[in-house]
Write a protein that holds these residues in place. Structure first.
Motif, PDB file in Angstrom:
ATOM      1  N   ARG A 106       0.848  -1.183   0.000  1.00 47.34           N
ATOM      2  CA  ARG A 106       0.000   0.000   0.000  1.00 47.34           C
ATOM      3  C   ARG A 106       0.892   1.245   0.000  1.00 47.34           C
ATOM      4  O   ARG A 106       2.073   1.177   0.329  1.00 47.34           O
ATOM      5  CB  ARG A 106      -0.902   0.011   1.232  1.00 47.34           C
ATOM      6  N   ASN A 107       0.313   2.376  -0.345  1.00 48.14           N
ATOM      7  CA  ASN A 107       1.065   3.621  -0.291  1.00 48.14           C
ATOM      8  C   ASN A 107       1.556   3.854   1.135  1.00 48.14           C
ATOM      9  O   ASN A 107       0.788   3.762   2.092  1.00 48.14           O
ATOM     10  CB  ASN A 107       0.187   4.795  -0.737  1.00 48.14           C
ATOM     11  N   GLY A 108       2.847   4.138   1.283  1.00 47.61           N
ATOM     12  CA  GLY A 108       3.435   4.289   2.608  1.00 47.61           C
ATOM     13  C   GLY A 108       3.934   2.985   3.194  1.00 47.61           C
ATOM     14  O   GLY A 108       4.542   2.970   4.264  1.00 47.61           O
ATOM     15  N   GLY A 109       3.672   1.870   2.493  1.00 47.73           N
ATOM     16  CA  GLY A 109       4.122   0.561   2.982  1.00 47.73           C
ATOM     17  C   GLY A 109       5.624   0.380   2.823  1.00 47.73           C
ATOM     18  O   GLY A 109       6.281   1.079   2.054  1.00 47.73           O
ATOM     19  N   SER A 110       6.167  -0.595   3.577  1.00 44.89           N
ATOM     20  CA  SER A 110       7.618  -0.771   3.632  1.00 44.89           C
ATOM     21  C   SER A 110       8.038  -2.216   3.441  1.00 44.89           C
ATOM     22  O   SER A 110       7.284  -3.141   3.751  1.00 44.89           O
ATOM     23  CB  SER A 110       8.165  -0.283   4.978  1.00 44.89           C
ATOM     24  N   ILE A 111       9.255  -2.373   2.928  1.00 49.21           N
ATOM     25  CA  ILE A 111       9.934  -3.664   2.915  1.00 49.21           C
ATOM     26  C   ILE A 111      11.087  -3.572   3.901  1.00 49.21           C
ATOM     27  O   ILE A 111      11.944  -2.684   3.797  1.00 49.21           O
ATOM     28  CB  ILE A 111      10.476  -4.015   1.521  1.00 49.21           C
TER      29      ILE A 111
ATOM     30  N   ILE B 123      15.621  -2.592  -6.099  1.00 47.89           N
ATOM     31  CA  ILE B 123      14.336  -2.119  -5.579  1.00 47.89           C
ATOM     32  C   ILE B 123      14.112  -0.652  -5.906  1.00 47.89           C
ATOM     33  O   ILE B 123      12.982  -0.227  -6.177  1.00 47.89           O
ATOM     34  CB  ILE B 123      14.244  -2.386  -4.062  1.00 47.89           C
ATOM     35  N   GLN B 124      15.171   0.150  -5.918  1.00 46.04           N
ATOM     36  CA  GLN B 124      14.989   1.568  -6.216  1.00 46.04           C
ATOM     37  C   GLN B 124      14.630   1.824  -7.687  1.00 46.04           C
ATOM     38  O   GLN B 124      14.179   2.911  -8.029  1.00 46.04           O
ATOM     39  CB  GLN B 124      16.229   2.369  -5.835  1.00 46.04           C
ATOM     40  N   LYS B 125      14.798   0.811  -8.537  1.00 49.11           N
ATOM     41  CA  LYS B 125      14.369   0.930  -9.924  1.00 49.11           C
ATOM     42  C   LYS B 125      12.865   0.718 -10.074  1.00 49.11           C
ATOM     43  O   LYS B 125      12.278   1.065 -11.097  1.00 49.11           O
ATOM     44  CB  LYS B 125      15.115  -0.078 -10.801  1.00 49.11           C
ATOM     45  N   ILE B 126      12.246   0.132  -9.057  1.00 48.43           N
ATOM     46  CA  ILE B 126      10.807  -0.126  -9.102  1.00 48.43           C
ATOM     47  C   ILE B 126      10.073   1.179  -8.788  1.00 48.43           C
ATOM     48  O   ILE B 126      10.438   1.892  -7.853  1.00 48.43           O
ATOM     49  CB  ILE B 126      10.433  -1.233  -8.090  1.00 48.43           C
TER      50      ILE B 126
ATOM     51  N   VAL C 180      14.918   3.994  -0.613  1.00 49.72           N
ATOM     52  CA  VAL C 180      15.486   3.618   0.683  1.00 49.72           C
ATOM     53  C   VAL C 180      15.078   4.678   1.697  1.00 49.72           C
ATOM     54  O   VAL C 180      15.372   5.861   1.522  1.00 49.72           O
ATOM     55  CB  VAL C 180      17.019   3.514   0.628  1.00 49.72           C
ATOM     56  N   ASP C 181      14.381   4.262   2.743  1.00 53.65           N
ATOM     57  CA  ASP C 181      13.951   5.204   3.772  1.00 53.65           C
ATOM     58  C   ASP C 181      14.849   5.146   4.995  1.00 53.65           C
ATOM     59  O   ASP C 181      14.958   6.104   5.748  1.00 53.65           O
ATOM     60  CB  ASP C 181      12.505   4.911   4.186  1.00 53.65           C
ATOM     61  N   PHE C 182      15.488   3.978   5.210  1.00 55.31           N
ATOM     62  CA  PHE C 182      16.380   3.830   6.367  1.00 55.31           C
ATOM     63  C   PHE C 182      17.465   2.825   6.036  1.00 55.31           C
ATOM     64  O   PHE C 182      17.190   1.764   5.464  1.00 55.31           O
ATOM     65  CB  PHE C 182      15.599   3.359   7.604  1.00 55.31           C
ATOM     66  N   ASN C 183      18.694   3.156   6.400  1.00 50.77           N
ATOM     67  CA  ASN C 183      19.849   2.266   6.203  1.00 50.77           C
ATOM     68  C   ASN C 183      20.700   2.378   7.454  1.00 50.77           C
ATOM     69  O   ASN C 183      21.311   3.419   7.708  1.00 50.77           O
ATOM     70  CB  ASN C 183      20.628   2.698   4.958  1.00 50.77           C
ATOM     71  N   SER C 184      20.718   1.334   8.267  1.00 55.17           N
ATOM     72  CA  SER C 184      21.302   1.427   9.610  1.00 55.17           C
ATOM     73  C   SER C 184      22.796   1.715   9.591  1.00 55.17           C
ATOM     74  O   SER C 184      23.537   1.233   8.728  1.00 55.17           O
ATOM     75  CB  SER C 184      21.039   0.139  10.395  1.00 55.17           C
TER      76      SER C 184
ATOM     77  N   ILE D  94      17.754  -2.449   6.587  1.00 58.13           N
ATOM     78  CA  ILE D  94      17.441  -1.530   5.496  1.00 58.13           C
ATOM     79  C   ILE D  94      15.927  -1.539   5.312  1.00 58.13           C
ATOM     80  O   ILE D  94      15.308  -2.606   5.303  1.00 58.13           O
ATOM     81  CB  ILE D  94      18.128  -1.936   4.180  1.00 58.13           C
ATOM     82  N   VAL D  95      15.345  -0.361   5.199  1.00 63.33           N
ATOM     83  CA  VAL D  95      13.904  -0.254   4.974  1.00 63.33           C
ATOM     84  C   VAL D  95      13.662   0.516   3.682  1.00 63.33           C
ATOM     85  O   VAL D  95      14.136   1.643   3.515  1.00 63.33           O
ATOM     86  CB  VAL D  95      13.182   0.450   6.139  1.00 63.33           C
ATOM     87  N   PHE D  96      12.939  -0.132   2.775  1.00 56.77           N
ATOM     88  CA  PHE D  96      12.495   0.511   1.546  1.00 56.77           C
ATOM     89  C   PHE D  96      11.038   0.929   1.729  1.00 56.77           C
ATOM     90  O   PHE D  96      10.248   0.171   2.298  1.00 56.77           O
ATOM     91  CB  PHE D  96      12.587  -0.442   0.353  1.00 56.77           C
ATOM     92  N   ARG D  97      10.704   2.114   1.243  1.00 55.82           N
ATOM     93  CA  ARG D  97       9.332   2.587   1.420  1.00 55.82           C
ATOM     94  C   ARG D  97       8.709   2.984   0.089  1.00 55.82           C
ATOM     95  O   ARG D  97       9.375   3.545  -0.776  1.00 55.82           O
ATOM     96  CB  ARG D  97       9.285   3.782   2.375  1.00 55.82           C
ATOM     97  N   LYS D  98       7.434   2.696  -0.032  1.00 53.33           N
ATOM     98  CA  LYS D  98       6.670   3.064  -1.224  1.00 53.33           C
ATOM     99  C   LYS D  98       5.951   4.379  -0.958  1.00 53.33           C
ATOM    100  O   LYS D  98       5.184   4.481   0.005  1.00 53.33           O
ATOM    101  CB  LYS D  98       5.661   1.964  -1.563  1.00 53.33           C
ATOM    102  N   GLN D  99       6.200   5.358  -1.782  1.00 50.84           N
ATOM    103  CA  GLN D  99       5.570   6.662  -1.580  1.00 50.84           C
ATOM    104  C   GLN D  99       5.063   7.213  -2.909  1.00 50.84           C
ATOM    105  O   GLN D  99       5.837   7.653  -3.754  1.00 50.84           O
ATOM    106  CB  GLN D  99       6.548   7.649  -0.950  1.00 50.84           C
ATOM    107  N   LEU D 100       3.743   7.160  -3.088  1.00 48.57           N
ATOM    108  CA  LEU D 100       3.120   7.750  -4.261  1.00 48.57           C
ATOM    109  C   LEU D 100       2.931   9.237  -4.041  1.00 48.57           C
ATOM    110  O   LEU D 100       3.152   9.747  -2.944  1.00 48.57           O
ATOM    111  CB  LEU D 100       1.774   7.090  -4.552  1.00 48.57           C
ATOM    112  N   ASN D 101       2.518   9.935  -5.061  1.00 44.07           N
ATOM    113  CA  ASN D 101       2.300  11.370  -4.946  1.00 44.07           C
ATOM    114  C   ASN D 101       0.941  11.649  -4.311  1.00 44.07           C
ATOM    115  O   ASN D 101       0.063  12.250  -4.904  1.00 44.07           O
ATOM    116  CB  ASN D 101       2.390  12.039  -6.323  1.00 44.07           C
TER     117      ASN D 101
END
Length: 385
Positions: A275-280, A301-304, A309-313, A373-380
């Motif tokens: 969903r929008n705002g969802g994370s891996i 993943i950043q090509k999708i 990337v929202d967080f990288n420890s 590492i957390v990837f986040r989906k962010q639509l407009n």
């Protein structure tokens, strides 16, 4: 004047310090950990490690599990028990810390509707168990502090697991937990929905679900396909909201570079299912062999579309390590000493068991460190789904 609604991310971040103080005062993290230690020990002693021959089979796999996890398929229960014996407790505590990290960074789903969480390769359940207990703690914190958003928190957990042995383990261990806890975990009691991550296609599953509903309504109401589809498509939620997730977890699942390329289609499918705002959430080791894995994951993943990337420890993040010299390590040591006393009473004396005892003595000097590492989906869109 119109009041601007604060985002879930900012709201969660704003409550992190108060939540941490409340948990410390109430010993929530340690009490949960101690409870799982007690339940795990009771489960092993009463239900699993009751026969000398069975125990010998388990300990024959201990060193293999410790040194060659990547080569195992966990296709027999001795391997799954050996793995759980060595990893469930320390990785449950790791899950506790990572869950608080997600709160700190505003990345744990806390939306008004129920949040859907999926773990890929759940193993013995340590990560999902830790996330579930963090939600329980947030909910109780909300009740104490009268924070409506936390009081009304709800979520569901599902998982993908290929190993029948681990699926069996989860079923019986959860059955044991359900009988002992006032509130059970959300790990599915009657097994997860998916077996093989390499065969999962969420978009195809959604479309199949839509067609199944259309055929159902055509049969029930005797209507045309077009009318049935209109009914199905106008339902709130329904097939359009099926197979969608707010958080997808990969914990110690991607351990070799070849997996990243093999998961190409599945990563795309998972990202589309967010969903929008969802994370891996990616959790793994910090050795040199992991550097290329993380680089490939980030690149892929950043090509999708809409993924970043929202967080990288950082290496010194306090929520990305713990020492066996602390109270949690001491509690793990107590667990092993109690277990050894039980196993000695069965006259267990195989070489593999004696090797296990030697390995346990080394834990007092050990430190566990991991990468997040957390990837986040962010639509407009202004707010998340």
């Amino acid at each position: 004047m119109e009041t601007r609604r604060i985002s879930n991310t900012k709201f969660l971040i704003s409550k992190y310090e108060e939540f941490t103080i409340w948990e410390t005062e109430n010993k929530r993290v340690y009490d949960d950990f101690n409870e799982i230690c007690n339940l795990f020990e009771e489960f092993l002693v009463s239900n699993i490690l009751t026969d000398k021959h069975y125990c010998e089979e388990v300990f024959d796999r201990i060193i293999l599990v410790m040194e060659n996890c990547n080569d195992l398929h966990f296709d027999n229960e001795f391997e799954s028990v050996a793995y759980s014996l060595m990893h469930l407790l320390n990785r449950y505590h790791r899950a506790q810390l990572i869950s608080r990290l997600l709160v700190r960074e505003g990345l744990l789903p806390v939306r008004e509707k129920s949040s859907d969480i999926l773990e890929v390769g759940i193993g013995p359940g340590n990560m999902s168990l830790g996330v579930s207990d963090c939600y329980r703690s947030l909910k109780q914190f909300g009740e104490d502090k009268r924070i409506e958003k936390f009081i009304n928190l709800d979520f569901s957990l599902d998982y993908i697991e290929f190993s029948c042995a681990f699926r069996k383990w989860l079923h019986h261990f959860n059955e044991h937990i359900y009988g002992k806890r006032n509130e059970h975990t959300r790990i599915p009691y009657h097994l997860g929905s998916f077996n093989d991550v390499y065969k999962v296609d969420f978009q195809s599953l959604k479309l199949k679900y839509q067609q199944d509903l259309i055929e159902k309504y055509m049969e029930e109401y005797g209507c045309s396909k077009g009318d049935a589809q209109k009914i199905v498509d106008e339902e709130v939620g329904g097939w359009k909201d099926a197979y969608r997730y707010n958080l997808v977890i990969f914990s110690n699942f991607i351990t070799i570079s070849e997996q990243v390329s093999r998961l190409d289609h599945q990563l795309d499918s998972i990202c589309r299912a967010l969903r929008n705002g969802g994370s891996i959430l990616i959790v793994g080791g910090i050795g040199d062999n992991y550097i290329d894995i993380y680089k490939e994951l980030i690149k892929k993943i950043q090509k999708i579309p809409y993924m970043k990337v929202d967080f990288n420890s950082a290496e010194d993040d306090p929520l990305c390590s713990f020492s066996y010299n602390d109270i949690y390590g001491n509690r793990i040591d107590k667990f092993y000493q109690n277990l050894i006393a039980h196993l000695d009473s069965l006259d267990l004396d195989s070489n593999s068991y004696l090797e296990f005892r030697k390995e346990i003595t080394k834990l007092s000097d050990a430190k566990k460190t991991w990468k997040v590492i957390v990837f986040r989906k962010q639509l407009n869109k202004r707010f998340v789904d």
